[in-house]
Design a protein around this motif. Structure first.
Motif, PDB file in Angstrom:
ATOM      1  N   THR A 367     -11.861   4.808  -5.545  1.00  0.00           N
ATOM      2  CA  THR A 367     -12.181   3.399  -5.842  1.00  0.00           C
ATOM      3  C   THR A 367     -10.995   2.457  -5.628  1.00  0.00           C
ATOM      4  OG1 THR A 367     -11.635   3.805  -8.135  1.00  0.00           O
ATOM      5  CG2 THR A 367     -13.958   3.950  -7.555  1.00  0.00           C
ATOM      6  N   GLY A 368      -9.829   3.014  -5.295  1.00  0.00           N
ATOM      7  CA  GLY A 368      -8.630   2.180  -5.184  1.00  0.00           C
ATOM      8  C   GLY A 368      -8.631   1.259  -3.970  1.00  0.00           C
ATOM      9  N   LYS A 380      -3.529  -5.321 -15.906  1.00  0.00           N
ATOM     10  CA  LYS A 380      -3.884  -4.547 -17.105  1.00  0.00           C
ATOM     11  C   LYS A 380      -4.814  -3.379 -16.770  1.00  0.00           C
ATOM     12  CE  LYS A 380      -3.486  -8.431 -20.296  1.00  0.00           C
ATOM     13  NZ  LYS A 380      -4.186  -9.390 -21.154  1.00  0.00           N
ATOM     14  N   THR A 381      -5.622  -3.535 -15.720  1.00  0.00           N
ATOM     15  CA  THR A 381      -6.624  -2.507 -15.407  1.00  0.00           C
ATOM     16  C   THR A 381      -6.116  -1.424 -14.452  1.00  0.00           C
ATOM     17  OG1 THR A 381      -7.435  -4.064 -13.777  1.00  0.00           O
ATOM     18  CG2 THR A 381      -8.698  -3.898 -15.808  1.00  0.00           C
ATOM     19  N   ASN A 382      -4.858  -1.517 -14.008  1.00  0.00           N
ATOM     20  CA  ASN A 382      -4.338  -0.518 -13.057  1.00  0.00           C
ATOM     21  C   ASN A 382      -3.825   0.708 -13.802  1.00  0.00           C
ATOM     22  OD1 ASN A 382      -2.895  -3.165 -11.106  1.00  0.00           O
ATOM     23  ND2 ASN A 382      -4.874  -2.194 -10.883  1.00  0.00           N
ATOM     24  N   MET A 393      -8.309   6.733   3.616  1.00  0.00           N
ATOM     25  CA  MET A 393      -8.717   5.384   3.235  1.00  0.00           C
ATOM     26  C   MET A 393      -8.547   4.408   4.406  1.00  0.00           C
ATOM     27  SD  MET A 393      -9.430   5.065  -0.191  1.00  0.00           S
ATOM     28  CE  MET A 393      -8.840   3.500  -0.767  1.00  0.00           C
ATOM     29  N   SER A 394      -8.123   4.912   5.563  1.00  0.00           N
ATOM     30  CA  SER A 394      -7.836   3.993   6.669  1.00  0.00           C
ATOM     31  C   SER A 394      -9.129   3.451   7.278  1.00  0.00           C
ATOM     32  CB  SER A 394      -7.027   4.717   7.737  1.00  0.00           C
ATOM     33  OG  SER A 394      -7.812   5.735   8.281  1.00  0.00           O
ATOM     34  N   ASN A 395      -8.980   2.352   7.997  1.00  0.00           N
ATOM     35  CA  ASN A 395     -10.163   1.731   8.601  1.00  0.00           C
ATOM     36  C   ASN A 395     -10.672   2.583   9.754  1.00  0.00           C
ATOM     37  OD1 ASN A 395     -10.106  -0.434   6.899  1.00  0.00           O
ATOM     38  ND2 ASN A 395      -8.643  -1.541   8.175  1.00  0.00           N
TER      39      ASN A 395
END
Ligand code: SF4
Ligand code: SF4
Length: 552
Positions: A367-368, A380-382, A393-395
């Motif tokens: 989800t990153g 705060k949410t990291n 995760m690459s394009n």
């Protein structure tokens, strides 16, 4: 002799009976256990067996404070002029920088220093919205404001403690970022069970595990505060399989608390998501459009509970959190206590991570987001920063949908991502709503398994934002319609109109005549439907009050 043989016979017979019963009991237990495990599974998801297993890091580290902090503030707050500090102002640790609103928590200074700039910036990888960035140059002293502790919180009203939690800027630290105070308010008189979520279903993340190992006592204190606010007794702390150290620590601390229990669940993504967690724990499926609170269950992330304890007992606002820093080869993994607003570049250099030819991901690998600007700072949410040389995760080039249905087979919410993709692409809002696009939890499984590399979540997010805009417009037009009707009704009741009607014989200009004709018409309609208008008037007054409250 015969008596002895008889006795031995009977004895052996009894022993064999006992042994057979014992074997039966064991097989029953095993069968029940297998049945139990199968019964409490959720649909879809990805098993961790095929993925790299987390290496739990038991220590946590501190890093040197950076010279400059960049605190990112939601632009909605800026639009409402809620930033309460100016350039050139000196601030202390814990001092409020920006006030919150109904959906956004207040923001506090992570250290003492001088505000040298407040600028607006957009990060292409994060979202299309602008952030206001408060740049604080640290003075190296790290002086703080006077923190007021509420050690004896039971002497205060629950609303006061909820307000304190809001003022401390506490939000859901599991990733959703929902206001904790709002969740508590919603759960009052509804919840009967508190679930503490320490499940980190994405690989590489071990920050919650580390937190439980070091602060089990504080977490239990936080649970007690929540149970006192919500007047509930049953508390369930949920961990993943394999978090033995955390389990032992909790077990040791919970010896005296009979209403607390611990559950370990199997690793499967996304078991940390609230809907899936409830299905695993209680074998209950939350219907579309409903939340866990509707079933009487309130879920808090373990880091959030720890922050609640610090806010109430120590009086400290939320200005730091534990973040897992790791690389995809797991040559390096550390849990680091980081202040909110610390730039990622500083964190990586302090941890001696070589990012040459690497991709930096903020959040988990599924989800990153890929960070292309290392001046972006910790929110705060990291909960994790991952440096990877892998290109998962690459394009990749997007191909056409081949209807393999792999995405719908693994979707944990039982959606049909391939259908949603088509409807989102052609902006068929009616159909996308019919297929429950708003129920998507953005777990990213469909995107991961898609052989055509379709960025499904990007399509879904675009469609969701379009739907939200349409909904907002509809709500506004409904409100304005109500306001218009209430105004008409008010005009009728006002003395001015009555006077105009009484003096209708006096010479009036054309405009005035028209207004009287209109008013007379309104009068006729109003007399016929007086009850109807009274109801509308009442509703309109309520909606006006709500609107005013929102505008504040
Ligand atoms: S991202 Fe949404 S549609 Fe895709 S698998 Fe997850 S819940 Fe289902
Ligand atoms: S996984 Fe991709 S290609 Fe297969 S049905 Fe879903 S969207 Fe289409």
């Amino acid at each position: 002799m015969i008596v002895l043989i008889n006795f031995l016979n009977k004895f052996l017979y009894q022993c064999s009976n006992i042994f057979t019963n014992f074997i039966k009991m064991c097989s029953c237990f095993v069968n029940r256990k297998i049945f139990y495990r199968e019964k409490h599974r959720f649909y879809g998801g990805i098993d961790f067996v095929s993925m790299k297993i987390n290496r739990s890091s038991s220590k946590f580290h501190n890093i040197v404070l950076p010279k400059n902090f960049f605190i990112l503030i939601d632009d909605v707050i800026t639009l409402k002029n809620k930033i309460v500090v100016n350039v050139g102002q000196l601030v202390l640790r814990g001092q409020i920088l920006a006030l919150g609103d109904n959906n956004i928590a207040p923001v506090h200074s992570p250290t003492s220093g001088l505000i040298i700039a407040i600028v607006k910036k957009k990060f292409s990888f994060f979202s299309k919205k602008y952030f206001s960035i408060i740049n604080i140059k640290t003075d190296g002293k790290d002086n703080c404001i006077n923190f007021h502790s509420f050690n004896n919180y039971k002497c205060f009203s629950t609303s006061k403690i909820i307000q304190l939690i809001y003022n401390s800027g506490i939000i859901g630290l599991g990733g959703a970022g929902f206001l904790s105070s709002k969740k508590l308010k919603l759960a009052i008189k509804k919840a009967h069970t508190l679930v503490i979520n320490a499940v980190e279903s994405e690989p590489y993340i071990t920050s919650d595990d580390c937190l439980v190992q070091h602060f089990a006592k504080e977490i239990i204190e936080g649970c007690k505060i929540i149970t006192w606010i919500l007047k509930i007794k049953c508390v369930l702390i949920v961990l993943e399989d394999g978090k033995h150290k955390a389990y032992i620590k909790l077990k040791k601390e919970l010896k005296l608390f009979s209403n607390f229990s611990i559950r370990q669940i199997k690793k499967k993504y996304p078991s940390g998501s609230s809907k899936q967690l409830i299905q695993i724990l209680f074998n209950k499926e939350i219907p579309y459009g409903k939340h866990s609170i509707d079933l009487g269950i309130v879920i808090f992330n373990v880091s959030t509970v720890f922050s609640i304890k610090r806010a109430v007992i120590n009086g400290e606002p939320l200005i730091e959190r534990i973040v897992t820093i790791s690389d995809s080869e797991l040559l390096y993994q550390k849990n680091v206590l980081i202040r909110i607003g610390t730039p990622i570049s500083h964190v990586l250099s302090e941890c001696n991570i070589n990012i040459h030819n690497s991709t930096v991901i903020i959040g988990g690998p599924i989800t990153g987001r890929i960070v292309n600007d290392l001046s972006f700072s910790i929110l705060k949410t990291n909960s994790s920063i991952l440096c990877t040389k892998l290109n998962f995760m690459s394009n990749k080039l997007e191909g056409p949908c081949i209807r393999c249905t792999e995405c719908s087979r693994l979707c944990p919410i039982r959606l049909l991502p391939e259908q949603l993709y088509f409807y989102s692409k052609v902006s068929d809002h009616k159909k996308s709503q019919e297929y429950h696009i708003n129920e998507c939890i953005e777990c990213g499984i469909c995107e991961q398994v898609c052989p055509s590399n379709i960025p499904l979540i990007t399509y879904f997010k675009k469609e969701q934002s379009k739907l939200n805009k349409i909904k907002f417009k509809e709500n506004m037009s409904k409100r304005f319609k109500k306001l218009f009707l209430s105004r008409q009704s008010r005009l009728y009741h006002s003395d001015l109109i009555h006077k105009n009607i009484v003096n209708s014989n006096s010479p009036l200009d054309e405009q005035c005549n028209n207004s009287i004709i209109i008013n007379n018409n309104i009068e006729r309609i109003t007399i016929q439907k007086s009850n109807y208008f009274r109801k509308i008037e009442l509703k309109a007054a309520i909606s006006r009050a709500k609107l005013k409250k929102d505008m504040k």
